[in-house]
Design a protein around this motif. Structure first.
Motif, PDB file in Angstrom:
ATOM      1  N   MET A   1      92.518  58.314  46.676  1.00 53.11           N
ATOM      2  CA  MET A   1      93.972  58.428  46.544  1.00 53.11           C
ATOM      3  C   MET A   1      94.586  58.321  47.947  1.00 53.11           C
ATOM      4  SD  MET A   1      94.519  61.250  43.510  1.00 53.11           S
ATOM      5  CE  MET A   1      94.220  62.637  44.546  1.00 53.11           C
ATOM      6  N   LEU A   2      95.257  57.215  48.173  1.00 48.57           N
ATOM      7  CA  LEU A   2      95.790  56.926  49.494  1.00 48.57           C
ATOM      8  C   LEU A   2      97.286  57.231  49.583  1.00 48.57           C
ATOM      9  CD1 LEU A   2      93.927  53.559  50.153  1.00 48.57           C
ATOM     10  CD2 LEU A   2      93.301  55.854  50.947  1.00 48.57           C
ATOM     11  N   ILE A   3      97.704  57.562  50.796  1.00 47.62           N
ATOM     12  CA  ILE A   3      99.094  57.908  51.073  1.00 47.62           C
ATOM     13  C   ILE A   3      99.622  56.949  52.133  1.00 47.62           C
ATOM     14  CG2 ILE A   3     100.627  59.703  51.978  1.00 47.62           C
ATOM     15  CD1 ILE A   3      98.409  61.726  51.043  1.00 47.62           C
ATOM     16  N   PRO A   4     100.779  56.321  51.893  1.00 48.44           N
ATOM     17  CA  PRO A   4     101.349  55.437  52.908  1.00 48.44           C
ATOM     18  C   PRO A   4     101.900  56.233  54.094  1.00 48.44           C
ATOM     19  CG  PRO A   4     102.807  55.570  51.010  1.00 48.44           C
ATOM     20  CD  PRO A   4     101.573  56.359  50.672  1.00 48.44           C
TER      21      PRO A   4
ATOM     22  N   LYS B   1      92.741  62.089  56.991  1.00 53.32           N
ATOM     23  CA  LYS B   1      91.854  61.163  57.701  1.00 53.32           C
ATOM     24  C   LYS B   1      92.476  59.774  57.721  1.00 53.32           C
ATOM     25  CE  LYS B   1      87.047  59.511  57.702  1.00 53.32           C
ATOM     26  NZ  LYS B   1      87.390  58.308  58.377  1.00 53.32           N
ATOM     27  N   THR B   2      92.391  59.134  58.901  1.00 53.42           N
ATOM     28  CA  THR B   2      92.854  57.764  59.060  1.00 53.42           C
ATOM     29  C   THR B   2      91.641  56.838  59.109  1.00 53.42           C
ATOM     30  OG1 THR B   2      92.812  57.634  61.478  1.00 53.42           O
ATOM     31  CG2 THR B   2      94.751  58.653  60.464  1.00 53.42           C
ATOM     32  N   GLU B   3      91.874  55.556  58.993  1.00 61.72           N
ATOM     33  CA  GLU B   3      90.806  54.553  59.082  1.00 61.72           C
ATOM     34  C   GLU B   3      91.093  53.638  60.270  1.00 61.72           C
ATOM     35  OE1 GLU B   3      88.119  54.515  57.172  1.00 61.72           O
ATOM     36  OE2 GLU B   3      88.842  56.173  55.918  1.00 61.72           O
TER      37      GLU B   3
ATOM     38  N   ARG C   1      90.637  53.308  65.681  1.00 58.93           N
ATOM     39  CA  ARG C   1      90.961  54.581  66.333  1.00 58.93           C
ATOM     40  C   ARG C   1      91.053  55.706  65.307  1.00 58.93           C
ATOM     41  NH1 ARG C   1      95.161  54.418  70.922  1.00 58.93           N
ATOM     42  NH2 ARG C   1      93.585  55.735  71.830  1.00 58.93           N
ATOM     43  N   SER C   2      90.239  55.637  64.278  1.00 59.38           N
ATOM     44  CA  SER C   2      90.316  56.618  63.196  1.00 59.38           C
ATOM     45  C   SER C   2      90.170  58.035  63.739  1.00 59.38           C
ATOM     46  CB  SER C   2      89.257  56.334  62.139  1.00 59.38           C
ATOM     47  OG  SER C   2      87.970  56.546  62.660  1.00 59.38           O
ATOM     48  N   LEU C   3      90.866  58.924  63.095  1.00 55.85           N
ATOM     49  CA  LEU C   3      90.798  60.338  63.467  1.00 55.85           C
ATOM     50  C   LEU C   3      91.240  61.178  62.287  1.00 55.85           C
ATOM     51  CD1 LEU C   3      93.970  61.227  63.968  1.00 55.85           C
ATOM     52  CD2 LEU C   3      93.584  60.256  66.196  1.00 55.85           C
TER      53      LEU C   3
ATOM     54  N   LYS D   1      97.593  53.199  55.307  1.00 55.05           N
ATOM     55  CA  LYS D   1      97.265  54.238  54.329  1.00 55.05           C
ATOM     56  C   LYS D   1      96.300  55.259  54.926  1.00 55.05           C
ATOM     57  CE  LYS D   1      99.050  52.031  50.617  1.00 55.05           C
ATOM     58  NZ  LYS D   1     100.263  51.415  50.984  1.00 55.05           N
ATOM     59  N   VAL D   2      96.467  56.516  54.514  1.00 62.52           N
ATOM     60  CA  VAL D   2      95.614  57.631  54.932  1.00 62.52           C
ATOM     61  C   VAL D   2      95.206  58.420  53.691  1.00 62.52           C
ATOM     62  CG1 VAL D   2      96.646  57.787  57.237  1.00 62.52           C
ATOM     63  CG2 VAL D   2      97.612  59.130  55.358  1.00 62.52           C
TER      64      VAL D   2
END
Length: 188
Positions: free
Chosen positions: A1-4, A142-144, A147-149, A183-184
């Protein structure tokens, strides 16, 4: 489930009284573009904000007008302006620093209202149920990418008129290599 993601540059919200001083009595904002949150928009109008060390000449006004004036900046912006802006949730301006605001028709100094906006996710009650979160709760996100963090302490804001969107400032976006529309996901 992704969030913009929605990346927020520095901007200002004005109350009617301050709008009248800066642009003239009864002046109405003109819409440049709609924002992701229903009913909110970026106005064509800008103001200059002046701190003790520096200034920004074209700070976008977001509409509609509010019951309070609030300048939202990044940590980097706070250094440039010379203002020790605290990290706060939008609307929580009590005890925050003020700043000089200059418009085409006048200028004023607000006594409080400068914040670094706390990163947050807007969502409807249905979204909150789907994600298993509650209004006021903090989550990790979480980001993708290169430079994910993981962003910790992301505030959940639930209201039936909200659209699903995570708001971060330019410093946070740059650190994670994010842009508006990426998306995160919430980390369980």
């Amino acid at each position: 489930m992704l969030i913009p993601v929605g990346v927020s540059n520095r901007h200002i919200h004005l109350k009617r009284e301050h709008m009248d001083v800066l642009f003239g009595k009864g002046y109405e904002l003109t819409k440049m573009k709609d924002l992701t949150q229903p009913g909110e928009f970026a106005a064509n109008e800008t103001v200059k904000v002046v701190g003790t060390k520096g200034e920004f000449p074209n700070v976008r006004i977001l509409g509609p007008l509010r019951n309070f004036t609030q300048l939202e900046i990044s940590k980097t912006d706070s250094y440039i302006l010379g203002v020790e802006a605290p990290l706060r949730s939008s609307g929580n301006i009590l005890g925050t620093p003020g700043i000089k605001i200059v418009g085409p028709n006048g200028e004023l100094e607000i006594e409080e209202g400068v914040i670094i906006a706390e990163r947050h996710i807007h969502m409807t009650p249905e979204d909150a149920e789907k994600f298993g979160v509650n209004n006021g709760q903090y989550v990790s996100v979480k980001t993708e990418g290169e430079r994910s963090l993981v962003f910790n302490k992301v505030l959940i804001r639930v209201k039936d008129t909200y659209a699903l969107d995570m708001h971060i400032d330019t410093d946070e976006a740059n650190a994670a290599g994010l842009k508006t529309g990426d998306k995160v996901q919430i980390v369980k």
